[in-house]
Structure formats: C-alpha cells, structure tokens
Design a protein around this motif. Structure first.
Motif, PDB file in Angstrom:
ATOM      1  N   ALA A   1       0.813  -1.217   0.000  1.00 18.13           N
ATOM      2  CA  ALA A   1       0.000   0.000   0.000  1.00 18.13           C
ATOM      3  C   ALA A   1       0.847   1.268   0.000  1.00 18.13           C
ATOM      4  N   GLN A   2       2.023   1.216   0.629  1.00 17.73           N
ATOM      5  CA  GLN A   2       2.849   2.419   0.718  1.00 17.73           C
ATOM      6  C   GLN A   2       3.537   2.755  -0.598  1.00 17.73           C
ATOM      7  N   ARG A   3       3.789   1.764  -1.428  1.00 17.34           N
ATOM      8  CA  ARG A   3       4.522   1.988  -2.672  1.00 17.34           C
ATOM      9  C   ARG A   3       3.608   2.082  -3.886  1.00 17.34           C
ATOM     10  N   CYS A   4       2.446   1.461  -3.805  1.00 13.49           N
ATOM     11  CA  CYS A   4       1.558   1.397  -4.967  1.00 13.49           C
ATOM     12  C   CYS A   4       0.852   2.733  -5.183  1.00 13.49           C
ATOM     13  N   PRO A   5       0.811   3.244  -6.415  1.00 12.26           N
ATOM     14  CA  PRO A   5       0.088   4.493  -6.682  1.00 12.26           C
ATOM     15  C   PRO A   5      -1.390   4.416  -6.318  1.00 12.26           C
ATOM     16  N   SER A   6      -1.937   3.199  -6.312  1.00 15.54           N
ATOM     17  CA  SER A   6      -3.352   3.023  -5.965  1.00 15.54           C
ATOM     18  C   SER A   6      -3.533   2.524  -4.539  1.00 15.54           C
ATOM     19  N   GLY A   7      -2.462   2.568  -3.745  1.00 15.37           N
ATOM     20  CA  GLY A   7      -2.518   1.980  -2.404  1.00 15.37           C
ATOM     21  C   GLY A   7      -3.584   2.574  -1.510  1.00 15.37           C
ATOM     22  N   ALA A   8      -3.814   3.878  -1.633  1.00 15.03           N
ATOM     23  CA  ALA A   8      -4.783   4.532  -0.750  1.00 15.03           C
ATOM     24  C   ALA A   8      -6.214   4.085  -1.011  1.00 15.03           C
ATOM     25  N   GLU A   9      -6.485   3.600  -2.212  1.00 17.78           N
ATOM     26  CA  GLU A   9      -7.839   3.169  -2.555  1.00 17.78           C
ATOM     27  C   GLU A   9      -7.883   1.684  -2.903  1.00 17.78           C
ATOM     28  N   CYS A  10      -6.899   0.932  -2.458  1.00 18.37           N
ATOM     29  CA  CYS A  10      -6.808  -0.500  -2.740  1.00 18.37           C
ATOM     30  C   CYS A  10      -7.992  -1.245  -2.126  1.00 18.37           C
ATOM     31  N   PHE A  11      -8.698  -2.004  -2.939  1.00 19.39           N
ATOM     32  CA  PHE A  11      -9.853  -2.748  -2.450  1.00 19.39           C
ATOM     33  C   PHE A  11      -9.453  -3.732  -1.354  1.00 19.39           C
ATOM     34  N   ALA A  12      -8.347  -4.439  -1.571  1.00 18.78           N
ATOM     35  CA  ALA A  12      -7.921  -5.441  -0.604  1.00 18.78           C
ATOM     36  C   ALA A  12      -7.529  -4.810   0.725  1.00 18.78           C
ATOM     37  N   GLU A  13      -6.802  -3.682   0.670  1.00 20.88           N
ATOM     38  CA  GLU A  13      -6.370  -3.030   1.903  1.00 20.88           C
ATOM     39  C   GLU A  13      -7.564  -2.437   2.658  1.00 20.88           C
ATOM     40  N   LEU A  14      -8.498  -1.824   1.938  1.00 23.99           N
ATOM     41  CA  LEU A  14      -9.678  -1.265   2.589  1.00 23.99           C
ATOM     42  C   LEU A  14     -10.512  -2.378   3.234  1.00 23.99           C
ATOM     43  N   ALA A  15     -10.625  -3.490   2.530  1.00 21.82           N
ATOM     44  CA  ALA A  15     -11.390  -4.611   3.070  1.00 21.82           C
ATOM     45  C   ALA A  15     -10.713  -5.193   4.297  1.00 21.82           C
ATOM     46  N   ARG A  16      -9.394  -5.313   4.245  1.00 18.88           N
ATOM     47  CA  ARG A  16      -8.686  -5.855   5.395  1.00 18.88           C
ATOM     48  C   ARG A  16      -8.778  -4.923   6.603  1.00 18.88           C
ATOM     49  N   GLU A  17      -8.758  -3.631   6.342  1.00 15.65           N
ATOM     50  CA  GLU A  17      -8.898  -2.667   7.431  1.00 15.65           C
ATOM     51  C   GLU A  17     -10.237  -2.857   8.145  1.00 15.65           C
ATOM     52  N   ARG A  18     -11.288  -3.090   7.359  1.00 16.57           N
ATOM     53  CA  ARG A  18     -12.593  -3.341   7.974  1.00 16.57           C
ATOM     54  C   ARG A  18     -12.574  -4.646   8.760  1.00 16.57           C
ATOM     55  N   ALA A  19     -11.873  -5.641   8.229  1.00 17.04           N
ATOM     56  CA  ALA A  19     -11.815  -6.940   8.899  1.00 17.04           C
ATOM     57  C   ALA A  19     -11.156  -6.852  10.263  1.00 17.04           C
ATOM     58  N   GLY A  20     -10.184  -5.942  10.401  1.00 19.26           N
ATOM     59  CA  GLY A  20      -9.477  -5.818  11.663  1.00 19.26           C
ATOM     60  C   GLY A  20     -10.303  -5.233  12.782  1.00 19.26           C
ATOM     61  N   LYS A  21     -11.529  -4.795  12.478  1.00 23.90           N
ATOM     62  CA  LYS A  21     -12.364  -4.147  13.485  1.00 23.90           C
ATOM     63  C   LYS A  21     -13.555  -4.996  13.915  1.00 23.90           C
ATOM     64  N   VAL A  22     -13.667  -6.221  13.396  1.00 24.89           N
ATOM     65  CA  VAL A  22     -14.848  -7.025  13.694  1.00 24.89           C
ATOM     66  C   VAL A  22     -14.549  -8.028  14.806  1.00 24.89           C
ATOM     67  N   ASP A  23     -15.617  -8.650  15.296  1.00 26.03           N
ATOM     68  CA  ASP A  23     -15.496  -9.636  16.370  1.00 26.03           C
ATOM     69  C   ASP A  23     -15.245 -11.043  15.834  1.00 26.03           C
ATOM     70  N   VAL A  24     -15.881 -11.372  14.711  1.00 25.36           N
ATOM     71  CA  VAL A  24     -15.755 -12.712  14.138  1.00 25.36           C
ATOM     72  C   VAL A  24     -15.332 -12.581  12.681  1.00 25.36           C
ATOM     73  N   VAL A  25     -14.226 -13.222  12.337  1.00 25.03           N
ATOM     74  CA  VAL A  25     -13.728 -13.237  10.965  1.00 25.03           C
ATOM     75  C   VAL A  25     -13.930 -14.641  10.408  1.00 25.03           C
ATOM     76  N   VAL A  26     -14.664 -14.747   9.321  1.00 26.21           N
ATOM     77  CA  VAL A  26     -14.913 -16.028   8.667  1.00 26.21           C
ATOM     78  C   VAL A  26     -13.963 -16.164   7.492  1.00 26.21           C
ATOM     79  N   THR A  27     -13.184 -17.246   7.460  1.00 21.87           N
ATOM     80  CA  THR A  27     -12.220 -17.451   6.385  1.00 21.87           C
ATOM     81  C   THR A  27     -12.263 -18.904   5.947  1.00 21.87           C
ATOM     82  N   ASN A  28     -11.235 -19.346   5.234  1.00 24.30           N
ATOM     83  CA  ASN A  28     -11.196 -20.735   4.779  1.00 24.30           C
ATOM     84  C   ASN A  28      -9.905 -21.405   5.225  1.00 24.30           C
ATOM     85  N   HIS A  29      -9.870 -22.735   5.117  1.00 26.34           N
ATOM     86  CA  HIS A  29      -8.727 -23.491   5.625  1.00 26.34           C
ATOM     87  C   HIS A  29      -7.431 -23.120   4.909  1.00 26.34           C
TER      88      HIS A  29
END
Length: 708
Positions: A222-250
């Motif tokens: 995110a720090q080096r990419c020109p699109s880092g500030a609006e990166c879908f993956a980074e924004l989504a992960r930021e939201r994930a870090g604030k929840v109580d239950v994270v559902v993922t896969n094996h």
C-alpha cells in the motif's frame, strides 16, 4: 461484508515456529468470569440465542458450547464431533463471540466450503448478532476474510503487467471467450465499490481474472503502490481488523500460519469447522509444482529486465526440463534419476542467476534521479512479478532436490511425483510433505485455542487418527468412547439429535461379488436398478469414480422409469436443485456429492455407495504416506487408506438424514464392509443405523416409504 486477508506490508513473523511474534494466550487474557467485562455465561447466552431464533434446547448443542468454553478458559484445544441437526454453528459461535467481547481481539472461524461461509455470514451470524446484542457490550460484527487474489487490483487494471500465459497455449475459441470476460471485467472495474470477484455474475475464468488481480507476493504494498490509498484489498482488510468474528477458509488459515507475512488479524481463538478436510486443504497449500511452462513464465517476466544471455540460460533449462518430463512415465519418483537431478540443478542455478541480475529487491535503481511516479511504480510492479516467478522456480527446484538423499525411508519428509500432460496442463512435477502434523502443531496450535468440529471426526469410533494427522499427539485417557483426553486437547462426541436406528437402515449387499477394476459388474447394476425401483427414484448414487458414475448412468437411464441425472450434465448446484425439487429424480455423481449435498425431505430416501472409497493404489501422495507410516512401525493401510475411506463413507452416509422427519436406506454394495478384517473399523465410523444384509427386507422398506 466481504473482506481480504493478505497483508504484505505487515512485519514478517519472526521465526515462524509457534507463531512467534503473535500475542500468546496470556497476552489477551482468558474468558473466565473475573476477566474483562462481566458477561452472561455461555450457557445463558446460548439459551437467549435459541429462544430468539425460535428453536428448542438440544442437549448435544449445550454440551458442545460448554466444551468450547472450557477449552477457551483452559487455553487448550477441543475436537467435537457433532452430527447433523446438532446446531454446531450456534454452539461454537456463542462462546466465540463471548470471547471476542472479553479479549478485544477477533475470533477466526475457518471453513472448507464457500457454502458454509455464506451460511455463516448471510444467515447464522446476522440472526445471532441481533439475538445477543441486548446481552453484550455491543452488537457483534463479522466479516468474510478473502485472499488478495479475490480482489480487483486497481493498479494492475491500468499498468502494463505481463499476462501469465501466452494466448497460443489456448484454443482460439477459448481465447475469444476469455477476451469477452476481460472486457466485462474492465467495464465492471469502473463501477464496483468492493472489487470483490464474487460480484461478477456470471463469473469469469481464472485466465481472465489473473490479468486484474495480484497475489500477496506480487503486491507492491500500500505504501509503494500508486493506488494503495484506494486498494480494495487493503480497505477490506482494514474493515476486517475491526470485527469480532472473521470467517475465512482453511487454505487462508494455513497461509497465515506458515507464510512470512501476516494474513489474519490478531486472534487467540480459532474455530475450524469442517475440520475433517483440514489436512487435505493444508497439504494443497504447501504443495509446489514445476514445469517447463512455469519456467517459461519466469523467463517472460524477466526477459526485458536483464541481459538476454542470462534469460536465455533459464529458457534453455526450462526447455530441457519440459522435454525430460514429457518423455518420463507419470507417477511417484522415489529415487532421483541423475538426469533429472542435473536438470533441476540447472533450472535452480539459472533462476538464481536471473535473480542476481535483477539486482536489489525493491528500491530505486536510477541512482536517486527524479522519475515519473507512474513509470517508477510500473517498473517496480514488473520487477516484483519477475522476482515472484523466479523465486517460485528456484525454491521449488531446490525443494525437490532436497527431497532426496535420505538413507532410510523413515527420514524422508517429502514425496515427488510426475503428472502426465493433458490438454490443459503440461507434464508437471509436484512435491508435497508426507505429513503436515508438525506444521500444524507448531504454527496453528502453538499459542492459541483451536476448536475443531465436524459431523465426522471419530473414525473407527476414535479421534486418534485425525488427532495424529493434526499433530495433537496421542490421547491420554478416554471416557466410554464419548470423550477422549490428550495432552492439551480433548475429543468429544456430542452425538446427533436423530434416532438413527429408527430412521435409517444400513444395507450391505454381502451377496454381491467383490468390486473389480473393470467398472461396475452386472450384478451391481441389477442391484442398483432394483433398489431404485423399490424407492420410486429418490436416490443419490455416490460412486468412487466419475467413470463408474457415468457407466451406471448410461446403463440404467433407459432401464429405469425415473429421471436420472449425472454429475457433469450441468453445474453441480443446478443438478442438486433439480434433484431436490422433483421427488422421483435420481442423481449420480462422485466426490463433491459425497460431502456437498443437503437434501432434506422425501426427495432423498436412498443413498447408494458403489464401493468402499479407498484411495487409488497408484495415488502418489497417499501411497507414499502409507509406506512412510509402515517404515515407522505403524499400519500404513489403516492409518492412511482405511482412515481416508472411513471419512468418506461417514460423509456419504450422512447425506441420508438431514432433518428430524427423514427416513431411508444407505445401501453399500461392497461386500468387503462385512467380510474384510478392516470392515469393523469402517462400520464403527458410520452413523448407528439399524443394519441388515437382506435385500428383500430392504426393498420392502423402501416400497413402504415410497407409498407412505
């Protein structure tokens, strides 16, 4: 709220053993009554949830929830076998949410299938959050955590990154179809707010999607990419870090545990649902492959960045490997042929030379001169893609070389095998570990509570087999077969709400001949036809191979008066839907149907299993694992092949009863279930149906169900 997982910008995990660097169990505190906010007990919260959801108390569900809470309190692990209808999702979600409220960190729930992920996020968790909100400090929130590959890369949409495959490898019609998908992705990229691949309906193939996504290793950060500030993956992960239950896969759970970069938010409790699939999914993550095409991809990515002569060396090594693999017989490669060893070393060394020629990883190679930011990022992206491809080739070649040179079989850690070429894949070498128990023990179970649950864990009536595969070690004590205790783990079978002896019959066709290798014998086809006619259709046929499923379909389609569907006729989801909606319809298929069908009601009265689902004797990984267990003094057949068969048999038989009113027959045509010495182990893995070998009795029962 779908979110991403991969986070290459986070600091690496030091040591990678026992998840060093992550907060241990003591760092967050446990969920005892004296820790954190005062909350209702797990039992009370479960009662609130059950009442709010309009359900009734189930003893197995209560026992499971209490067992999960005890494991969290003690900082231990627990494996819970909970049959269909137990309500196991609620039983682990309630104590998980309670723990998240107390610790302030997320609880991770890992599943094997997309279907269960969607059930948790779309149905179970929203309803449970509403029910528990009045009892907790805040309304529980949750998210799906996906891999970075599942998200559109904003930068790659506009950057001139090389494609993974040249068009000439594909059929022209396929290229045209892929081109249309690429155009659709480009149009969608201008409007999407999440960048989530699942938004694309209908979906697109992997070839098209790869042109717009990156792996964690390819990501610029995110720090080096020109699109880092609006990166879908980074924004989504930021939201994930604030929840109580994270559902993922094996798979993502394994990547988080074993890779050098953080993937999941900090957590001290993991729930592994569908835990019977954990070993296979982790094995897939840590399996590497090498082919001439993979080397060619690395060459294409690096060719414009280094001197031609250096790239040509790697190209020649890849062509030599491709010719060698194309002429070699498929199967396990137990001893390293000198010519293969020389070729792998040549590939490794040529890749290393290319890596050296690329220079420092990251950073400005222009001597500090001012440059256009876009051009700089584009070059960085091309260099990172090249490093990634070269690292894969170099490290895999070295890993394959390291798999050899052991004097004793007991010292061997990995197996190498060759896959023959197909229309869609060149001849390919693969390497995989003989066991993932040590990896799981050190990296998953090391410093957190892990809850493992499934309807099928106690194989042969014991948790020992899967516990060893998970790296949990031998049990220390057992209590009447219901509870098993080991060093730091407990196994508990909470049973099932179904009355199996009254609701189902296990029929073993002892009178039939043993199955052979030449397809289904005529007596098997006759038996299948007679059973289906007695049941009035309503049959799920589970076959050990697609060839057998198709052969049975072709032989019986004109013979029976009922609609007969076969896996492959259409998408599996649509076939299952058609099967469920039309009572007389029958559905034949193979592996995914053994575990992926949930059809309650009168549309399913008969499950037919053609033979005991042992792995193929020539399966390279399974056969190598059997040999390795035997070399260590164990019973390779029982530990590997019979355990594999028991797991699938139990899953297949579990398709019959999906609701309290279901009734029917599980018919296993393979007489070895009754006659072979290992039969008792396999039968002990099955639900406790009433059993018989009498075909007339079974046909009579099916006829009564069909007319009743």
């Amino acid at each position: 709220m779908p979110v991403d997982a991969d986070a290459p910008d986070k600091p690496a995990k030091p040591g990678k053993s026992g998840n060093a660097g992550k907060p241990g169990k003591s760092a967050k505190g446990r969920s005892g009554e004296g820790d954190g906010p005062a909350l209702p007990s797990t039992t009370d919260l479960l009662s609130v949830a059950v009442r709010a959801l309009g359900g009734s108390e189930r003893p197995g569900q209560v026992r499971m929830a209490q067992s999960v809470q005890r494991a969290i309190d003690a900082g231990d692990h627990v494996a819970v076998q909970a049959g269909t209808g137990t309500g196991k999702s609620l039983a682990y979600l309630v104590p998980a949410i309670r723990q998240a409220m107390i610790s302030g960190s997320a609880v991770v729930v890992s599943t094997a299938t997309i279907a269960l992920q969607r059930q948790l996020v779309d149905r179970d968790l929203p309803r449970l959050a509403d029910a528990l909100a009045p009892e907790l400090p805040h309304k529980p929130d949750f998210a799906i955590l996906k891999g970075r590959r599942n998200y559109l890369c904003r930068y790659k949409v506009t950057a001139g990154w090389p494609e993974d495959e040249p068009d000439q490898l594909f059929d022209p019609r396929e290229v045209s179809a892929t081109g249309r998908m690429v155009q659709r992705i480009q149009e969608w990229a201008e409007t999407t707010e999440t960048g989530d691949r699942d938004e694309l309906v209908p979906g697109v193939n992997e070839q098209a999607w790869r042109q717009f996504s990156v792996s964690a290793r390819e990501c610029l950060g995110a720090q080096r990419c020109p699109s880092g500030a609006e990166c879908f993956a980074e924004l989504a992960r930021e939201r994930a870090g604030k929840v109580d239950v994270v559902v993922t896969n094996h798979a993502l759970l394994a990547i988080d545990a074993m890779e050098e970069f953080e993937v999941l938010p900090e957590h001290d409790v993991v729930v592994v649902d569908e835990a019977h699939e954990l070993v296979d999914r982790v094995t897939s993550v840590v399996t590497d492959e090498l082919s001439g095409a993979a080397v060619g991809l690395a060459v294409r990515r690096v060719a414009k960045l280094i001197e031609q002569a250096t790239a040509d060396r790697l190209q020649e090594a890849g062509e030599t490997l491709e010719a060698l693999l194309g002429a070699a017989p498929a199967g396990r490669v137990d001893d390293l042929p000198p010519v293969l060893g020389t070729t792998l070393a040549l590939v490794r060394d040529s890749a290393a030379a290319c890596i050296t020629a690329l220079g420092p990883r990251g950073g400005d190679r222009s001597g500090g001169a001012a440059r256009d930011a876009g051009k700089d990022a584009e070059e960085m992206g091309l260099r990172k893609a090249a490093f990634n491809a070269l690292d894969e080739v170099h490290d895999t070649a070295q890993r394959m070389l390291d798999a050899y040179g052991h004097e004793r079989e007991i010292d061997r850690a990995e197996v190498v095998w060759l896959l023959e070429a197909t229309d869609r894949r060149p001849a390919t070498l693969r390497v995989a570990p003989l066991s993932v128990a040590g990896m799981l023990r050190d990296n998953l179970f090391g410093d957190r509570t892990v809850v493992l649950t499934s309807a099928t864990l106690a194989l042969g009536g014991s948790f020992d087999g899967l516990a060893r595969q998970w790296g949990l070690g031998e049990p220390a004590a057992a209590d009447g077969g219901a509870e098993t205790k080991g060093a730091g783990w407990t196994g508990l079978d909470v049973g099932s709400p179904f009355d199996h002896p009254r609701s189902g019959i296990l029929y073993v066709a002892k009178h039939l001949p043993q199955p052979g290798r030449d397809g289904l014998p005529q007596p098997y086809l006759d038996e299948i036809a007679e059973l289906i006619e007695a049941a009035g259709g309503r049959t799920l046929g589970l076959f050990s191979s697609m060839r057998a499923a198709k052969a049975a379909t072709e032989a019986l389609r004109d013979r029976l008066d009922f609609p007969l569907l076969c896996q492959g006729d259409d998408s599996t989801m649509l076939l299952v839907k058609q099967f469920a909606e039309d009572e007389p319809t029958c559905l034949f298929g193979t592996l995914s149907l053994w575990q992926g069908v949930d059809v309650p009601g009168p549309s399913l009265r008969l499950v037919i299993i053609d033979r005991i689902p042992f792995p193929r004797p020539d399966d390279p990984l399974t056969s190598a694992r059997q040999r390795h267990v035997a070399a260590k003094g164990g019973n390779g057949f029982m530990s590997v092949a019979a355990t594999h068969a028991a797991l699938l048999l139990a899953q297949g038989a579990g398709r019959l009863l999906r609701s309290q009113t279901d009734k029917g027959v599980v018919a296993i045509l393979d007489p070895r279930l009754e006659t072979a010495r290992y039969g008792s182990f396999l039968r002990a893995s099955l639900p406790p149906f009433w059993s018989t070998n009498d075909p007339a009795l079974v046909r009579g029962a099916l006829k009564r169900l069909a007319t009743g």
